[in-house]
Motif scaffolding. Sequence first.
Motif, PDB file in Angstrom:
ATOM      1  N   ASN A 399      16.740   4.899 -13.303  1.00 45.71           N
ATOM      2  CA  ASN A 399      16.662   4.200 -14.586  1.00 45.71           C
ATOM      3  C   ASN A 399      16.246   2.748 -14.386  1.00 45.71           C
ATOM      4  OD1 ASN A 399      17.382   6.459 -16.052  1.00 45.71           O
ATOM      5  ND2 ASN A 399      19.565   5.940 -16.139  1.00 45.71           N
ATOM      6  N   PHE A 400      16.830   2.114 -13.367  1.00 53.40           N
ATOM      7  CA  PHE A 400      16.454   0.736 -13.072  1.00 53.40           C
ATOM      8  C   PHE A 400      14.999   0.652 -12.596  1.00 53.40           C
ATOM      9  CE2 PHE A 400      15.814  -2.496  -9.782  1.00 53.40           C
ATOM     10  CZ  PHE A 400      16.061  -3.647 -10.514  1.00 53.40           C
ATOM     11  N   ALA A 401      14.603   1.574 -11.720  1.00 53.40           N
ATOM     12  CA  ALA A 401      13.258   1.538 -11.141  1.00 53.40           C
ATOM     13  C   ALA A 401      12.172   1.678 -12.201  1.00 53.40           C
ATOM     14  CB  ALA A 401      13.111   2.642 -10.098  1.00 53.40           C
ATOM     15  N   TYR A 402      12.476   2.453 -13.259  1.00 55.33           N
ATOM     16  CA  TYR A 402      11.498   2.677 -14.323  1.00 55.33           C
ATOM     17  C   TYR A 402      11.548   1.604 -15.404  1.00 55.33           C
ATOM     18  CZ  TYR A 402      10.961   7.424 -12.434  1.00 55.33           C
ATOM     19  OH  TYR A 402      10.715   8.502 -11.627  1.00 55.33           O
ATOM     20  N   SER A 403      12.566   0.780 -15.392  1.00 58.33           N
ATOM     21  CA  SER A 403      12.775  -0.173 -16.495  1.00 58.33           C
ATOM     22  C   SER A 403      11.806  -1.346 -16.418  1.00 58.33           C
ATOM     23  CB  SER A 403      14.215  -0.694 -16.462  1.00 58.33           C
ATOM     24  OG  SER A 403      14.394  -1.568 -15.362  1.00 58.33           O
ATOM     25  N   ALA A 404      11.719  -2.076 -17.529  1.00 58.49           N
ATOM     26  CA  ALA A 404      10.861  -3.260 -17.578  1.00 58.49           C
ATOM     27  C   ALA A 404      11.393  -4.372 -16.692  1.00 58.49           C
ATOM     28  CB  ALA A 404      10.746  -3.744 -19.023  1.00 58.49           C
ATOM     29  N   ASN A 405      12.689  -4.349 -16.371  1.00 55.40           N
ATOM     30  CA  ASN A 405      13.276  -5.387 -15.520  1.00 55.40           C
ATOM     31  C   ASN A 405      12.842  -5.249 -14.059  1.00 55.40           C
ATOM     32  OD1 ASN A 405      14.746  -6.481 -17.669  1.00 55.40           O
ATOM     33  ND2 ASN A 405      16.429  -5.022 -17.371  1.00 55.40           N
ATOM     34  N   ALA A 406      12.366  -4.062 -13.682  1.00 54.56           N
ATOM     35  CA  ALA A 406      11.934  -3.829 -12.303  1.00 54.56           C
ATOM     36  C   ALA A 406      10.461  -4.202 -12.180  1.00 54.56           C
ATOM     37  CB  ALA A 406      12.151  -2.374 -11.913  1.00 54.56           C
ATOM     38  N   THR A 407      10.196  -5.408 -11.714  1.00 50.71           N
ATOM     39  CA  THR A 407       8.806  -5.861 -11.594  1.00 50.71           C
ATOM     40  C   THR A 407       8.135  -5.376 -10.317  1.00 50.71           C
ATOM     41  OG1 THR A 407       9.483  -7.925 -10.509  1.00 50.71           O
ATOM     42  CG2 THR A 407       9.326  -7.948 -12.913  1.00 50.71           C
ATOM     43  N   TRP A 408       8.940  -4.967  -9.317  1.00 50.90           N
ATOM     44  CA  TRP A 408       8.414  -4.500  -8.028  1.00 50.90           C
ATOM     45  C   TRP A 408       7.319  -5.441  -7.542  1.00 50.90           C
ATOM     46  CZ3 TRP A 408      11.720  -1.544  -5.936  1.00 50.90           C
ATOM     47  CH2 TRP A 408      12.424  -0.579  -6.675  1.00 50.90           C
ATOM     48  N   ARG A 409       7.677  -6.717  -7.466  1.00 46.30           N
ATOM     49  CA  ARG A 409       6.706  -7.752  -7.121  1.00 46.30           C
ATOM     50  C   ARG A 409       6.093  -7.497  -5.746  1.00 46.30           C
ATOM     51  NH1 ARG A 409       9.432 -13.230  -7.543  1.00 46.30           N
ATOM     52  NH2 ARG A 409       9.971 -12.877  -5.352  1.00 46.30           N
ATOM     53  N   GLY A 410       6.878  -7.009  -4.821  1.00 44.79           N
ATOM     54  CA  GLY A 410       6.361  -6.691  -3.488  1.00 44.79           C
ATOM     55  C   GLY A 410       5.906  -5.258  -3.354  1.00 44.79           C
ATOM     56  N   ASN A 411       5.871  -4.535  -4.483  1.00 47.92           N
ATOM     57  CA  ASN A 411       5.396  -3.158  -4.542  1.00 47.92           C
ATOM     58  C   ASN A 411       6.150  -2.244  -3.576  1.00 47.92           C
ATOM     59  OD1 ASN A 411       3.165  -3.354  -6.544  1.00 47.92           O
ATOM     60  ND2 ASN A 411       2.533  -4.953  -5.137  1.00 47.92           N
ATOM     61  N   PHE A 412       5.433  -1.465  -2.750  1.00 42.87           N
ATOM     62  CA  PHE A 412       6.092  -0.456  -1.911  1.00 42.87           C
ATOM     63  C   PHE A 412       6.920  -1.095  -0.798  1.00 42.87           C
ATOM     64  CE2 PHE A 412       2.611   1.666  -4.005  1.00 42.87           C
ATOM     65  CZ  PHE A 412       3.209   2.835  -4.446  1.00 42.87           C
ATOM     66  N   ARG A 413       6.611  -2.331  -0.463  1.00 40.81           N
ATOM     67  CA  ARG A 413       7.450  -3.028   0.514  1.00 40.81           C
ATOM     68  C   ARG A 413       8.835  -3.280  -0.071  1.00 40.81           C
ATOM     69  NH1 ARG A 413       3.072  -7.531   2.649  1.00 40.81           N
ATOM     70  NH2 ARG A 413       1.672  -6.067   3.683  1.00 40.81           N
ATOM     71  N   ASP A 414       8.868  -3.683  -1.334  1.00 40.19           N
ATOM     72  CA  ASP A 414      10.162  -3.876  -2.002  1.00 40.19           C
ATOM     73  C   ASP A 414      10.948  -2.572  -2.046  1.00 40.19           C
ATOM     74  OD1 ASP A 414       9.779  -6.538  -2.427  1.00 40.19           O
ATOM     75  OD2 ASP A 414       9.470  -6.410  -4.593  1.00 40.19           O
TER      76      ASP A 414
END
Length: 534
Positions: A399-414
């Motif tokens: 749920n967190f991973a799909y949310s708008a709060n998860a920007t995954w700025r470092g992408n797959f490294r994050d």
Amino acid sequence: MVKKTVVVSLLGTQLDSVGRGKKRWQRWRPNISLVSQDSLMIDELHLIYPDASWHLANNVAVDIETISAQTKVTLHCIDFADPWDFGEVYAKLYDFCSVLEFDIDRNDYLFHITTGTHVAQICCFLLTESHHFPGRLIQTSPDSSQEDKAKGRTQIIDLDLSKYDQLATRFDAEHEHGTDFLKGGIATRSAAFNTMIAQIEKVAIRSDAPILLTGPTGAGKSQLAGRIYQLKKKRAALTGELITVNCATLKGENAMAALFGHTKGAFTGAATARGGFLKAADNGLLFLDEVGELGLEEQAMLLRAIENKSFHPVGSDKEIQSNFQLIAGTNRDLKLAVNKGEFREDLLARINLWSYELPGLKDRKEDIEANIEFELQKFSQKHGNKIRFNKEARTAYLNFAYSANATWRGNFRDLGSSITRLCTLADSSRIALSDVHEETQRLSADWQPNTTKSVSLAVQLLSDETLASLDSFDRHQLEYVLSVCANQSSLASAGRALFDVSRTRKASHNDSSRLQKYLAKFGIRWEQVQRLAN
């Protein structure tokens, strides 16, 4: 209308030569066998022979007329200086096929590949497979089971592989295996990403031209380059090593020497000669990560090395050869860099034949779950301990991973770092809900924009009068935009982060242009923000 059968054959200077006596009719001869078949009527036979074997060719033609009067034999003299020279044999047979008039509506064509050297037989195969000879192959062979030993038997070989379901299925399976390999075995669901990887698999096997991989930091460019190398190595498309270079680390006068090598004493500190990265990649693959960070002088040398497969080491007048394939990676907008005079337009044109933009994790949300499983398996294999989420923890993390709060700025490294932390801290090989809460709080804090820096940037970039003229809303909006820009490595990635929702509703994405126009309203340029942020 019944089609005629037209055959092209080479004279067998040994197998077709058995003398002129009556016993010759008791011996198997390839070209005589060809016209002796009850089930195959040959209307025309084009017999290719060397000049030294004219008498033999004429005798074979006479014998063919004796047993197959309906077959019209035409003799063609083609001399090979070296019948084992592939280049010469192919060129002369190619020229022969080029002048031969083909009428596929009226005739069926066969290429007889029993006679001639093995090189000639291979050339006949290639010309037929490429449709320069628009027909099929036919082979003759002795048949000891027949009473008439001279007749032998024939076998027609159709090279239209699409007719062979088993082969087609095998090719499809091999292609699917290749794409799975390039994806690291991850069962990705993004249709656009899967289509891109399927094309990269074809390019990797069929082409040695440069490949340009673009996309944000952490999108997987270096991992994909490594898998392309491994795939090419498995398919014997190259024999050399994979040489990976981070161009961002090549600064100053040492950059040229590191890439192209140098002679002993070429500059202060050059105590010994060095081959350089391009030489090390001979017959292999050179991955230049962050290629946009190269200086203009290194870019000019690289362009020449790509085109000529040769270059001069620093301090040397002697040209060095290196047959490398190039994969370039960058998170910069190279077209923008060209406009700013920071990247050579001719080099971009040369490395842009095959260009692929790897999307960030936020743009591939349908693949997040598959990548979580991949990271769990990778951790388990490395540490010998199988770690899993419990049900509530998995639901909360997704749920967190799909949310708008998860920007995954470092992408797959994050994502990889996050799963590593969760697995390391998990008790009893189970990731609990409390572990997920702690991890998501950490990620949220890491991704929090640096508002302190953005305020200082606004103050530094705008005059006191301009700041005083801004409404509170405009001031806070600008501060947020600047904070995002300060934490992104390129204009494109900043635009993707800021316009994450509206960009999905557009047929073409113009994130960079939209952000440039917004900053321009305040007289601010991207370069100014980056200079102050760094």
